[in-house]
Write an enzyme that holds these catalytic residues in place. Structure first.
Site, PDB file in Angstrom:
ATOM      1  N   LYS A 129       5.855 -11.647 -15.630  1.00 16.42           N
ATOM      2  CA  LYS A 129       5.746 -11.798 -14.185  1.00 16.42           C
ATOM      3  C   LYS A 129       4.685 -12.834 -13.831  1.00 16.42           C
ATOM      4  CE  LYS A 129       6.525 -11.254  -9.897  1.00 16.42           C
ATOM      5  NZ  LYS A 129       7.686 -11.984  -9.345  1.00 16.42           N
ATOM      6  N   GLU A 146      17.407 -17.446 -15.398  1.00 11.79           N
ATOM      7  CA  GLU A 146      16.307 -16.589 -15.873  1.00 11.79           C
ATOM      8  C   GLU A 146      16.705 -15.116 -15.944  1.00 11.79           C
ATOM      9  OE1 GLU A 146      12.672 -16.274 -13.649  1.00 11.79           O
ATOM     10  OE2 GLU A 146      13.661 -16.612 -11.753  1.00 11.79           O
ATOM     11  N   GLU A 159      16.269 -23.839  -7.162  1.00  9.74           N
ATOM     12  CA  GLU A 159      15.946 -22.398  -7.168  1.00  9.74           C
ATOM     13  C   GLU A 159      17.173 -21.589  -7.538  1.00  9.74           C
ATOM     14  OE1 GLU A 159      13.370 -20.913  -7.425  1.00  9.74           O
ATOM     15  OE2 GLU A 159      13.804 -18.834  -6.915  1.00  9.74           O
ATOM     16  N   LYS A 213      17.145 -19.051 -10.781  1.00  8.15           N
ATOM     17  CA  LYS A 213      17.459 -17.629 -10.597  1.00  8.15           C
ATOM     18  C   LYS A 213      18.567 -17.208 -11.545  1.00  8.15           C
ATOM     19  CE  LYS A 213      14.664 -15.869  -8.655  1.00  8.15           C
ATOM     20  NZ  LYS A 213      13.749 -16.905  -8.814  1.00  8.15           N
ATOM     21  N   ASN A 265      -0.912   1.691   5.728  1.00 10.84           N
ATOM     22  CA  ASN A 265      -0.053   0.708   5.062  1.00 10.84           C
ATOM     23  C   ASN A 265       0.478  -0.203   6.158  1.00 10.84           C
ATOM     24  OD1 ASN A 265       1.728  -0.782   3.565  1.00 10.84           O
ATOM     25  ND2 ASN A 265       3.338   0.777   3.562  1.00 10.84           N
ATOM     26  N   GLY A 266       0.207  -1.511   6.014  1.00 12.78           N
ATOM     27  CA  GLY A 266       0.694  -2.469   7.024  1.00 12.78           C
ATOM     28  C   GLY A 266      -0.369  -3.512   7.323  1.00 12.78           C
ATOM     29  N   TRP A 306      -2.896  -2.316  -1.511  1.00  9.61           N
ATOM     30  CA  TRP A 306      -2.461  -3.667  -1.908  1.00  9.61           C
ATOM     31  C   TRP A 306      -3.151  -4.589  -0.910  1.00  9.61           C
ATOM     32  CZ3 TRP A 306      -0.072  -6.554  -5.488  1.00  9.61           C
ATOM     33  CH2 TRP A 306       0.339  -7.828  -5.126  1.00  9.61           C
ATOM     34  N   CYS A 361       0.854  -1.203   0.000  1.00  8.75           N
ATOM     35  CA  CYS A 361       0.000   0.000   0.000  1.00  8.75           C
ATOM     36  C   CYS A 361       0.886   1.248   0.000  1.00  8.75           C
ATOM     37  CB  CYS A 361      -0.833   0.030   1.266  1.00  8.75           C
ATOM     38  SG  CYS A 361      -1.910  -1.380   1.435  1.00  8.75           S
ATOM     39  N   ARG A 363       4.493   0.582  -6.471  1.00  4.76           N
ATOM     40  CA  ARG A 363       4.444  -0.345  -5.311  1.00  4.76           C
ATOM     41  C   ARG A 363       3.412  -1.439  -5.528  1.00  4.76           C
ATOM     42  NH1 ARG A 363       6.505   2.164  -0.589  1.00  4.76           N
ATOM     43  NH2 ARG A 363       5.010   1.163   0.778  1.00  4.76           N
ATOM     44  N   HIS A 371      25.457 -40.308 -13.033  1.00  4.56           N
ATOM     45  CA  HIS A 371      24.689 -41.153 -13.981  1.00  4.56           C
ATOM     46  C   HIS A 371      24.564 -40.482 -15.330  1.00  4.56           C
ATOM     47  CE1 HIS A 371      23.752 -43.988 -10.818  1.00  4.56           C
ATOM     48  NE2 HIS A 371      23.537 -42.960 -10.025  1.00  4.56           N
TER      49      HIS A 371
HETATM   50  C1  AGP Z   1      10.423 -17.262 -10.720  1.00  3.04           C
HETATM   51  O1  AGP Z   1      11.507 -16.372 -10.550  1.00  3.04           O
HETATM   52  C2  AGP Z   1       9.752 -17.094 -12.044  1.00  3.04           C
HETATM   53  N1  AGP Z   1       9.363 -15.753 -12.253  1.00  3.04           N
HETATM   54  C3  AGP Z   1       8.667 -18.121 -12.313  1.00  3.04           C
HETATM   55  O2  AGP Z   1       9.257 -19.398 -12.246  1.00  3.04           O
HETATM   56  C4  AGP Z   1       7.477 -18.130 -11.333  1.00  3.04           C
HETATM   57  O3  AGP Z   1       7.869 -18.623 -10.082  1.00  3.04           O
HETATM   58  C5  AGP Z   1       6.395 -19.064 -11.920  1.00  3.04           C
HETATM   59  O4  AGP Z   1       5.988 -18.534 -13.166  1.00  3.04           O
HETATM   60  C6  AGP Z   1       5.181 -19.228 -11.012  1.00  3.04           C
HETATM   61  O5  AGP Z   1       4.528 -17.997 -10.868  1.00  3.04           O
HETATM   62  P1  AGP Z   1       3.395 -17.858  -9.726  1.00  3.04           P
HETATM   63  O6  AGP Z   1       4.085 -18.098  -8.430  1.00  3.04           O
HETATM   64  O7  AGP Z   1       2.868 -16.471  -9.877  1.00  3.04           O
HETATM   65  O8  AGP Z   1       2.357 -18.903  -9.998  1.00  3.04           O
END
Ligand code: AGP
Length: 608
Positions: free
Chosen positions: A603, A488, A481, A485, A101-102, A75, A2, A27, A504
């Site tokens: 996103k 990507e 992960e 990271k 906000n909070g 938010w 927020c 934000r 293997h």
């Molecule tokens: C993670 O850094 C990526 N942006 C991507 O793998 C993401 O986690 C995945 O698309 C799932 O998105 P969501 O959590 O909004 O479902």
């Protein structure tokens, strides 16, 4: 997150409020509103949707005359996005208006008490409780009423407040959520962040916890919770406006990495009472928890990676079989979903097409569904039988960091809740786990502050072609992960491998100088992973190890060791992931990539 703004001065307030809210749009929000004192009453306009809707509604503020007002971009945390849940919120007779906000953690208890005193609530928000509580304690002195409220409210808040019978004043108060105050040429302002007031002044006051501010057109007075006046030093802002939108960070991803301690705290604290775990939103009785025979965790990308960790944690603690599935696979493989199955869908956006489809598949099969979601009111949050929200706030960078960390927290809490209810762990054991959970935010902060060493290391690998991440058990989940990271946001090819699986086949790819990141946080697996490290080292690999502070043995084999503070083995992902996030981030900027908006990525993947 927020955003709040406020203005009192010689100019019309509404246009200044709208302008300030526009500077806080980055934000992330789902609704917005403003309240302005028109000389007699407090007028309010608010609506779901973009700020444009509010500007149109108020003809860019022209229909809301007055020189004192507050504004808000919401938010959602408590209560889905809607006109009525948007801020500002009024007390009963609209003589007090509040923007917030909070998260008010004890809003439920306070709401019950106020309703028993005859208060009528219009919204589902925690914020409206503050408006009624101010009214309840108000005897004509705003400062006293605010101080009273501060003694009864738990949680985080940055508040902007208008009192109808104090027209020449605006009040603001802060605990944990950011709040700044400034004085421009034509008046005084409050805001959640610098961008909202930078146009009017570069001299700002950063409000500390439990400080109250009274603003008039030409004065600022600061008080502590005991209503004693205090002196504060101003700060001159050197940032340009675009940098300030990221709170001074170069990228949203870096800002969000540094928001992880607070995001973890906000997700954890409201669900811990003493040595008990309370997940009211779980919507399951102890009986229903005891009747769960199998859990599916279904997600995509990083959310899926948290599920791989959660499998180890839930099976280890609650002794319930867990299957972790990629949503895009789950939805087409005609899964066997029998009675006593719980399907957990993990998603930051709550709109990922594959995860939403998987949810619908599970519901069609008639089994119970639970969402772990960051965006309040999103499709997955609305359609799952119940939802546990992660309170990371909006995540702007495509590469998730703080949402990932809060998903882990939600999964730890679920595992511990189920384990306790099913008698798999004792009260004392639960108390130990809770103690370790509560330490995580500060341990994450410690790791984040160790970024220079990682930045230097990252700069040596900008030209890498292949990077491997290896680990066993939870360390394998962390490797998944770490690898995602890196690839990507830096576009360097990377793979995560169960350390025992490398021999293997894939080990044939290891050659002189290949970077292998070994994750060793599971004590009982140290030796096994160390032998895999020797295997790759003897074939020329450059070995980075991420391990616990007590495992100095790793230095005998690894070329470079990053230590993480000791925590419970089930929770190490929350710590080991931090250096891996920083590594990926610094490699990415070193290679000149667009960290916040990497090529080909969105996103929220709302298509198949
Ligand atoms: C993670 O850094 C990526 N942006 C991507 O793998 C993401 O986690 C995945 O698309 C799932 O998105 P969501 O959590 O909004 O479902």
């Amino acid at each position: 997150m927020c955003g709040i703004v406020g203005y009192i001065g010689t100019e019309q307030a509404a246009p200044i409020l709208l302008d300030g809210l526009e500077k806080l749009e980055y934000r992330g929000y789902d609704s917005a509103g403003i309240a302005v004192f028109d000389g007699e009453n407090i007028q309010m306009k608010k609506s779901i949707g973009r700020l444009k809707v509010l500007s149109e509604l108020t003809h860019d503020g022209a229909t809301m005359p007055g020189i004192a007002g507050i504004g808000h971009t919401r938010w959602a945390t408590h209560g889905a996005p809607s006109d009525v849940n948007a801020h500002p919120h009024f007390n009963g007779d609209a003589s007090i208006a509040v923007v917030h906000n909070g998260i008010i953690e004890n809003y439920g208890k306070l709401k019950k008490k106020l309703m028993s005193k005859g208060c009528e609530f219009r919204s589902e928000t925690d914020t409206e409780v503050v408006a009624h509580l101010l009214d309840y304690y108000y005897k004509g002195d705003p400062l006293a009423a605010i101080a009273h409220v501060m003694h009864h409210v738990e949680g985080s808040y940055a508040l902007g407040i208008l009192f109808q019978d104090h027209p020449g004043e605006i009040y603001a108060v802060r605990k944990d959520s950011p709040l700044i105050v400034g004085k421009g040429k034509t008046g005084s302002l409050i805001a959640s962040d610098v961008p909202a007031i930078l146009k009017y002044t570069r001299t700002v006051y950063f409000i500390e916890n439990e400080e109250i501010v009274r603003l008039t057109a030409d004065s600022l007075n600061f008080y502590n919770i005991d209503e004693e006046e205090i002196e504060k030093e101003p700060t001159t802002i050197e940032w340009d406006i675009s940098a300030a939108e990221k709170g001074g960070y170069e990228h949203f991803m870096l800002k969000e990495m540094y928001e992880q301690p607070k995001a973890v705290t906000d997700t954890l604290n409201p669900r811990i009472r003493g040595n008990q775990i309370l997940i009211e939103e779980l919507g399951m009785t102890d009986e229903e928890i005891r009747s769960v025979k199998k859990i599916f965790i279904v997600a995509c990308g990083s959310a899926y990676h948290t599920g791989v960790t959660a499998k180890y944690v839930i099976e280890g603690l609650a002794r319930i079989p867990v299957e972790v599935e990629l949503a895009s696979e789950f939805r087409y493989r005609n899964p066997i979903l029998s009675e006593g199955t719980l399907v957990v869908i993990v998603s930051q956006s709550g709109e990922t097409a594959d995860s939403l489809a998987a949810l619908r598949e599970a519901k069609a099969a008639g089994v119970r569904t639970l969402g772990i979601v960051n965006v309040v009111g999103s499709s997955i949050a609305r359609e799952a039988d119940n939802v546990i929200y992660t309170w990371a706030g909006p995540e702007i960078a495509v590469a998730t960091t703080k949402a990932y960390s809060t998903q882990l927290i939600a999964e730890y809490l679920l595992a511990l809740k189920f384990a306790r209810v099913r008698g798999q762990i004792t009260e004392d054991e639960l108390a130990d786990y809770i103690r370790d959970l509560k330490r995580l935010p500060q341990q994450i902060e410690l790791l984040l502050n160790n970024k220079t060493k990682i930045q230097r290391f990252a700069n040596r690998y900008l030209a890498a072609r292949d990077v491997f991440f290896i680990g066993r058990g939870v360390d394998y989940a962390i490797s998944l992960e770490g690898s995602l990271k890196l690839k990507e946001i830096s576009y360097i090819h990377s793979e995560a491998y169960a350390a025992g699986e490398l021999k293997h086949g894939t080990i044939s790819l290891i050659e002189e100088g290949t970077l292998v990141a070994a994750v060793l946080t599971q004590e009982e697996l140290y030796k096994k992973t160390m032998s895999n490290m020797v295997e790759v080292k003897s074939r020329g690999a450059f070995l980075l190890a991420v391990t616990n502070t007590d495992n100095v043995e790793a230095e005998k084999i690894a070329d470079y060791v990053i230590y993480i503070p000791k925590t419970n083995p089930y929770f190490t992902n929350s710590l080991a992931v931090i250096p891996l996030q920083l590594f990926a981030y610094y490699v990415s900027i070193g290679r000149g990539c667009d960290v916040d908006k990497p090529r080909n990525l969105a996103k929220s993947v709302t298509v198949e």
